[in-house]
Design a protein around this motif. Structure first.
Motif, PDB file in Angstrom:
ATOM      1  N   ASN A   5      43.106  39.235  50.284  1.00 26.40           N
ATOM      2  CA  ASN A   5      44.165  38.297  50.657  1.00 26.40           C
ATOM      3  C   ASN A   5      43.675  36.852  50.700  1.00 26.40           C
ATOM      4  O   ASN A   5      44.475  35.927  50.577  1.00 26.40           O
ATOM      5  CB  ASN A   5      44.771  38.671  52.010  1.00 26.40           C
ATOM      6  CG  ASN A   5      45.626  39.918  51.925  1.00 26.40           C
ATOM      7  OD1 ASN A   5      46.116  40.281  50.869  1.00 26.40           O
ATOM      8  ND2 ASN A   5      45.794  40.582  53.060  1.00 26.40           N
TER       9      ASN A   5
ATOM     10  N   THR B 202      40.527  34.317  45.677  1.00 29.39           N
ATOM     11  CA  THR B 202      41.177  34.323  44.369  1.00 29.39           C
ATOM     12  C   THR B 202      40.121  34.050  43.307  1.00 29.39           C
ATOM     13  O   THR B 202      39.088  33.426  43.586  1.00 29.39           O
ATOM     14  CB  THR B 202      42.283  33.258  44.253  1.00 29.39           C
ATOM     15  OG1 THR B 202      41.677  31.973  44.361  1.00 29.39           O
ATOM     16  CG2 THR B 202      43.347  33.436  45.324  1.00 29.39           C
TER      17      THR B 202
ATOM     18  N   SER C 113      40.370  32.034  40.892  1.00 26.60           N
ATOM     19  CA  SER C 113      40.273  30.597  40.629  1.00 26.60           C
ATOM     20  C   SER C 113      39.382  29.882  41.652  1.00 26.60           C
ATOM     21  O   SER C 113      38.766  28.866  41.349  1.00 26.60           O
ATOM     22  CB  SER C 113      41.655  29.953  40.584  1.00 26.60           C
ATOM     23  OG  SER C 113      42.328  30.143  41.804  1.00 26.60           O
ATOM     24  N   GLN C 114      39.267  30.425  42.865  1.00 28.56           N
ATOM     25  CA  GLN C 114      38.396  29.835  43.888  1.00 28.56           C
ATOM     26  C   GLN C 114      36.916  30.044  43.573  1.00 28.56           C
ATOM     27  O   GLN C 114      36.066  29.366  44.116  1.00 28.56           O
ATOM     28  CB  GLN C 114      38.656  30.462  45.254  1.00 28.56           C
ATOM     29  CG  GLN C 114      39.946  30.082  45.904  1.00 28.56           C
ATOM     30  CD  GLN C 114      40.144  30.857  47.200  1.00 28.56           C
ATOM     31  OE1 GLN C 114      39.636  31.960  47.378  1.00 28.56           O
ATOM     32  NE2 GLN C 114      40.898  30.257  48.112  1.00 28.56           N
TER      33      GLN C 114
ATOM     34  N   LYS D   9      37.402  39.588  37.153  1.00 32.57           N
ATOM     35  CA  LYS D   9      38.715  40.241  37.151  1.00 32.57           C
ATOM     36  C   LYS D   9      38.542  41.757  37.252  1.00 32.57           C
ATOM     37  O   LYS D   9      39.291  42.429  37.964  1.00 32.57           O
ATOM     38  CB  LYS D   9      39.500  39.882  35.893  1.00 32.57           C
ATOM     39  CG  LYS D   9      40.103  38.503  35.920  1.00 32.57           C
ATOM     40  CD  LYS D   9      40.915  38.245  34.657  1.00 32.57           C
ATOM     41  CE  LYS D   9      41.563  36.887  34.688  1.00 32.57           C
ATOM     42  NZ  LYS D   9      42.369  36.636  33.472  1.00 32.57           N
TER      43      LYS D   9
ATOM     44  N   PHE E 236      37.652  42.575  40.881  1.00 31.36           N
ATOM     45  CA  PHE E 236      38.843  42.488  41.733  1.00 31.36           C
ATOM     46  C   PHE E 236      39.769  43.691  41.505  1.00 31.36           C
ATOM     47  O   PHE E 236      40.317  44.236  42.458  1.00 31.36           O
ATOM     48  CB  PHE E 236      39.599  41.174  41.485  1.00 31.36           C
ATOM     49  CG  PHE E 236      39.134  40.037  42.343  1.00 31.36           C
ATOM     50  CD1 PHE E 236      39.953  39.527  43.324  1.00 31.36           C
ATOM     51  CD2 PHE E 236      37.878  39.484  42.172  1.00 31.36           C
ATOM     52  CE1 PHE E 236      39.541  38.472  44.130  1.00 31.36           C
ATOM     53  CE2 PHE E 236      37.448  38.422  42.961  1.00 31.36           C
ATOM     54  CZ  PHE E 236      38.276  37.913  43.938  1.00 31.36           C
TER      55      PHE E 236
ATOM     56  N   ARG F  30      40.870  46.356  44.379  1.00 31.57           N
ATOM     57  CA  ARG F  30      42.270  46.689  44.685  1.00 31.57           C
ATOM     58  C   ARG F  30      42.510  48.191  44.584  1.00 31.57           C
ATOM     59  O   ARG F  30      43.187  48.790  45.425  1.00 31.57           O
ATOM     60  CB  ARG F  30      43.215  45.927  43.754  1.00 31.57           C
ATOM     61  CG  ARG F  30      43.349  44.460  44.102  1.00 31.57           C
ATOM     62  CD  ARG F  30      44.471  43.778  43.327  1.00 31.57           C
ATOM     63  NE  ARG F  30      44.215  43.725  41.891  1.00 31.57           N
ATOM     64  CZ  ARG F  30      43.551  42.755  41.269  1.00 31.57           C
ATOM     65  NH1 ARG F  30      43.066  41.749  41.960  1.00 31.57           N
ATOM     66  NH2 ARG F  30      43.390  42.787  39.957  1.00 31.57           N
TER      67      ARG F  30
END
Length: 162
Positions: A29, A32, A34-35, A48, A51, A55
């Motif tokens: 949460n 990201t 992009s961070q 990706k 991540f 998930r």
């Protein structure tokens, strides 16, 4: 195995899954891609993949937690259903953590003998991801050791029932 022992293990696994889900969800949460300030397309695609695996692990853990809750609320206690659930949790959560099907990372089994973390990444990843996996690994290892019994016991029961 007696009902009391299986019920105790199911409770322990339920608590473990709840804690793991909380840790995973807090990370997912807040973080990201992009961070992460990734430098190239390969690093972007690799992160990706990581991540996506995190998930998936969160979803499998939620399913396991739900199954544990349903069985623990049932009366009388269904030992066979509990054992089957622990077997599924072993495969869907524990094994997926140590050896994800999408090869996001791998387990270096030699690290267990040195006292180091055994999860290794194929590429360099950011510190928040490393810290997340390290924070989860100890409890995943503990539960794996507790549930390895169900791996062989459940398979033996399935073969004998044929």
């Amino acid at each position: 195995m007696g009902n009391t022992l299986v019920k105790t293990q199911l409770n322990d696994v339920k608590n473990f899954l709840g804690d793991s889900i909380l840790t995973l969800e807090n990370f997912l949460n807040e973080a990201t891609i992009s961070q992460l300030n990734l430098e190239n397309e390969e690093d972007l695609q690799y992160n990706k993949l990581i991540f996506a695996n995190l998930r998936k692990l969160a979803v499998y853990s939620e399913e396991g937690l739900d199954a544990c809750s349903v069985i623990l609320q049932g009366s009388p206690f269904q030992k066979a259903a509990a054992e089957k659930t622990l077997y599924k949790i072993y495969h869907q959560c524990i094994e997926e953590f140590f050896s994800p099907k999408n090869d996001a990372w791998f387990e270096d089994s030699r690290s267990a003998y040195t006292g180091r973390n055994s999860i290794k990444f194929y590429r360099n990843v950011t510190d928040p991801i490393v810290q997340l996996v390290k924070s989860l690994e100890g409890e995943f290892q503990r539960i794996r050791e507790e549930l390895e019994y169900y791996e062989t016991d459940y398979r033996t029961k399935m073969i004998q029932s044929k």
